[in-house]
Design a protein around this motif. Structure first.
Motif, PDB file in Angstrom:
ATOM      1  N   SER A 148       1.007  -1.110  -0.161  1.00 37.63           N
ATOM      2  CA  SER A 148      -0.117  -0.237  -0.063  1.00 37.63           C
ATOM      3  C   SER A 148       0.943   1.164  -0.083  1.00 37.63           C
ATOM      4  CB  SER A 148      -0.756  -0.091   1.168  1.00 37.63           C
ATOM      5  OG  SER A 148      -0.135   0.309   2.280  1.00 37.63           O
ATOM      6  N   GLY A 203      -8.621  -6.674  -8.707  1.00 31.40           N
ATOM      7  CA  GLY A 203      -8.335  -6.896  -7.228  1.00 31.40           C
ATOM      8  C   GLY A 203      -6.936  -6.156  -6.869  1.00 31.40           C
ATOM      9  N   ILE A 252     -12.593  -3.884  -7.368  1.00 30.31           N
ATOM     10  CA  ILE A 252     -12.059  -3.795  -5.626  1.00 30.31           C
ATOM     11  C   ILE A 252     -10.801  -3.091  -5.604  1.00 30.31           C
ATOM     12  CG2 ILE A 252     -12.158  -4.790  -3.706  1.00 30.31           C
ATOM     13  CD1 ILE A 252     -14.984  -5.143  -4.794  1.00 30.31           C
ATOM     14  N   VAL A 295     -10.770  -1.727   0.572  1.00 29.32           N
ATOM     15  CA  VAL A 295     -10.601  -2.372   1.702  1.00 29.32           C
ATOM     16  C   VAL A 295      -9.892  -1.769   2.797  1.00 29.32           C
ATOM     17  CG1 VAL A 295     -10.070  -4.477  -0.082  1.00 29.32           C
ATOM     18  CG2 VAL A 295      -8.203  -2.812   0.224  1.00 29.32           C
ATOM     19  N   SER A 296      -9.961  -2.733   3.924  1.00 32.41           N
ATOM     20  CA  SER A 296      -9.301  -1.738   5.245  1.00 32.41           C
ATOM     21  C   SER A 296      -7.996  -2.948   5.400  1.00 32.41           C
ATOM     22  CB  SER A 296     -10.344  -2.053   6.296  1.00 32.41           C
ATOM     23  OG  SER A 296     -10.792  -3.319   6.220  1.00 32.41           O
ATOM     24  N   LYS A 298      -3.166  -6.522   1.168  1.00 32.85           N
ATOM     25  CA  LYS A 298      -2.375  -7.677   0.886  1.00 32.85           C
ATOM     26  C   LYS A 298      -1.300  -7.794   1.632  1.00 32.85           C
ATOM     27  CE  LYS A 298      -3.643  -7.066  -3.928  1.00 32.85           C
ATOM     28  NZ  LYS A 298      -3.095  -6.829  -5.386  1.00 32.85           N
ATOM     29  N   ASP A 328      -3.403  -9.925   3.385  1.00 34.97           N
ATOM     30  CA  ASP A 328      -4.650 -10.181   3.959  1.00 34.97           C
ATOM     31  C   ASP A 328      -5.344 -10.428   2.491  1.00 34.97           C
ATOM     32  OD1 ASP A 328      -6.486  -9.609   6.578  1.00 34.97           O
ATOM     33  OD2 ASP A 328      -7.634  -9.538   4.657  1.00 34.97           O
ATOM     34  N   GLU A 379      -8.436 -10.044   1.998  1.00 37.52           N
ATOM     35  CA  GLU A 379      -9.846  -9.240   1.836  1.00 37.52           C
ATOM     36  C   GLU A 379     -10.060  -8.855   0.626  1.00 37.52           C
ATOM     37  OE1 GLU A 379      -9.880  -5.266   3.816  1.00 37.52           O
ATOM     38  OE2 GLU A 379     -11.896  -5.186   3.414  1.00 37.52           O
ATOM     39  N   VAL A 380      -9.045  -8.039  -0.381  1.00 35.70           N
ATOM     40  CA  VAL A 380      -9.139  -7.802  -1.558  1.00 35.70           C
ATOM     41  C   VAL A 380      -9.879  -8.437  -2.610  1.00 35.70           C
ATOM     42  CG1 VAL A 380      -6.901  -7.742  -2.464  1.00 35.70           C
ATOM     43  CG2 VAL A 380      -8.412  -6.066  -3.216  1.00 35.70           C
ATOM     44  N   LYS A 391     -13.550  -9.982  -1.418  1.00 35.91           N
ATOM     45  CA  LYS A 391     -14.553  -8.867  -1.975  1.00 35.91           C
ATOM     46  C   LYS A 391     -14.618  -9.235  -3.440  1.00 35.91           C
ATOM     47  CE  LYS A 391     -14.909  -5.409   1.549  1.00 35.91           C
ATOM     48  NZ  LYS A 391     -14.435  -4.138   1.982  1.00 35.91           N
TER      49      LYS A 391
END
Ligand code: BG6
Ligand code: MG
Length: 213
Positions: free
Chosen positions: A49, A114, A137, A142-143, A146, A148, A150-151, A154
């Motif tokens: 990120s 993603g 996405i 996302v919160s 990666k 994680d 989540e992306v 979703k």
């Protein structure tokens, strides 16, 4: 091949070569802070990120910043990055990417993006390919970053598909770990040495197309 009802694509380094622009912008920030930032250092930022990338850059330059200074520095880097993206066009897509997306669409495979990037919408628009995706996405949705999952979870959910019938295309280690943690198949864009853990490897999406366009 895998039972691929859904294909989830990372953006930077899979669909388009934006890493060079991220690099130029981070290098410019490092120069302003008084240290050099190399291509090798930049490898550590792939899939990571924006704020985590800044932390890595500051670590390379042995610099410290408070949270407010970090926000200012990250905004500055992003403004430069977006300036470099100004000339981005469809012909800047990585080899075979557009052809493979179109091929999957014709096969009835559902397609999602993603990506960790908060600029994904802007980039898709510049490339003129936003309409090919059934779901997008990105870093705004996302919160947890990666590795994680989540992306990708979703993205699968937005396609109304179980993760087990989705294949992720990724060029970063964090992304490969995220896909596996999410219970998906993953194609590594790159080498097994740099990207351990993927189910198969290709050098670019051109190699995925049956006719090898
Ligand atoms: C990822 C890139 O796709 O997005 C990273 O691989 C980047 O290098 C991250 O830091 C966040 O991108 P952005 O556009 O939100 O700064
Ligand atoms: Mg990537």
């Amino acid at each position: 091949m895998f039972n691929m009802q859904g294909a989830i694509f990372d953006l930077d380094g899979v669909i388009v070569d934006t890493a060079k622009y991220h690099f130029l912008a981070w290098k410019r920030l490092a120069a302003e802070l008084g240290f050099d930032f190399t291509q090798a250092d930049n490898e550590r930022l792939k899939g990571v990120s924006r704020m985590r990338s800044l932390d890595i850059l500051l670590d390379v330059g042995r610099c410290a910043m408070n949270d407010e200074e970090k926000e200012v520095a990250a905004s500055k880097k992003n403004a430069w990055y977006m300036e470099y993206l100004g000339t981005l066009k469809q012909s800047d897509m990585l080899p075979g990417a557009l052809e493979y997306l179109n091929y999957l669409k014709k096969q009835g495979v559902r397609i999602a993006l993603g990506s960790a990037s908060k600029n994904a919408g802007f980039i898709l628009e510049k490339l003129g390919i936003g309409g090919l995706f059934d779901a997008v996405i990105d870093g705004n949705a996302v919160s947890a970053a990666k590795p994680d999952p989540e992306v990708f979870l979703k993205a699968a959910s937005a396609l109304s598909l179980s993760p087990s019938v989705c294949t992720v295309f990724e060029d970063s280690l964090a992304g490969i770990q995220a896909a596996k943690a999410g219970g998906m198949k993953v194609v590594g864009i790159g080498s097994p040495e740099l990207l351990p853990g993927a189910d198969m490897y290709v050098s670019c999406l051109r190699a995925m197309h049956p006719s090898g366009v």
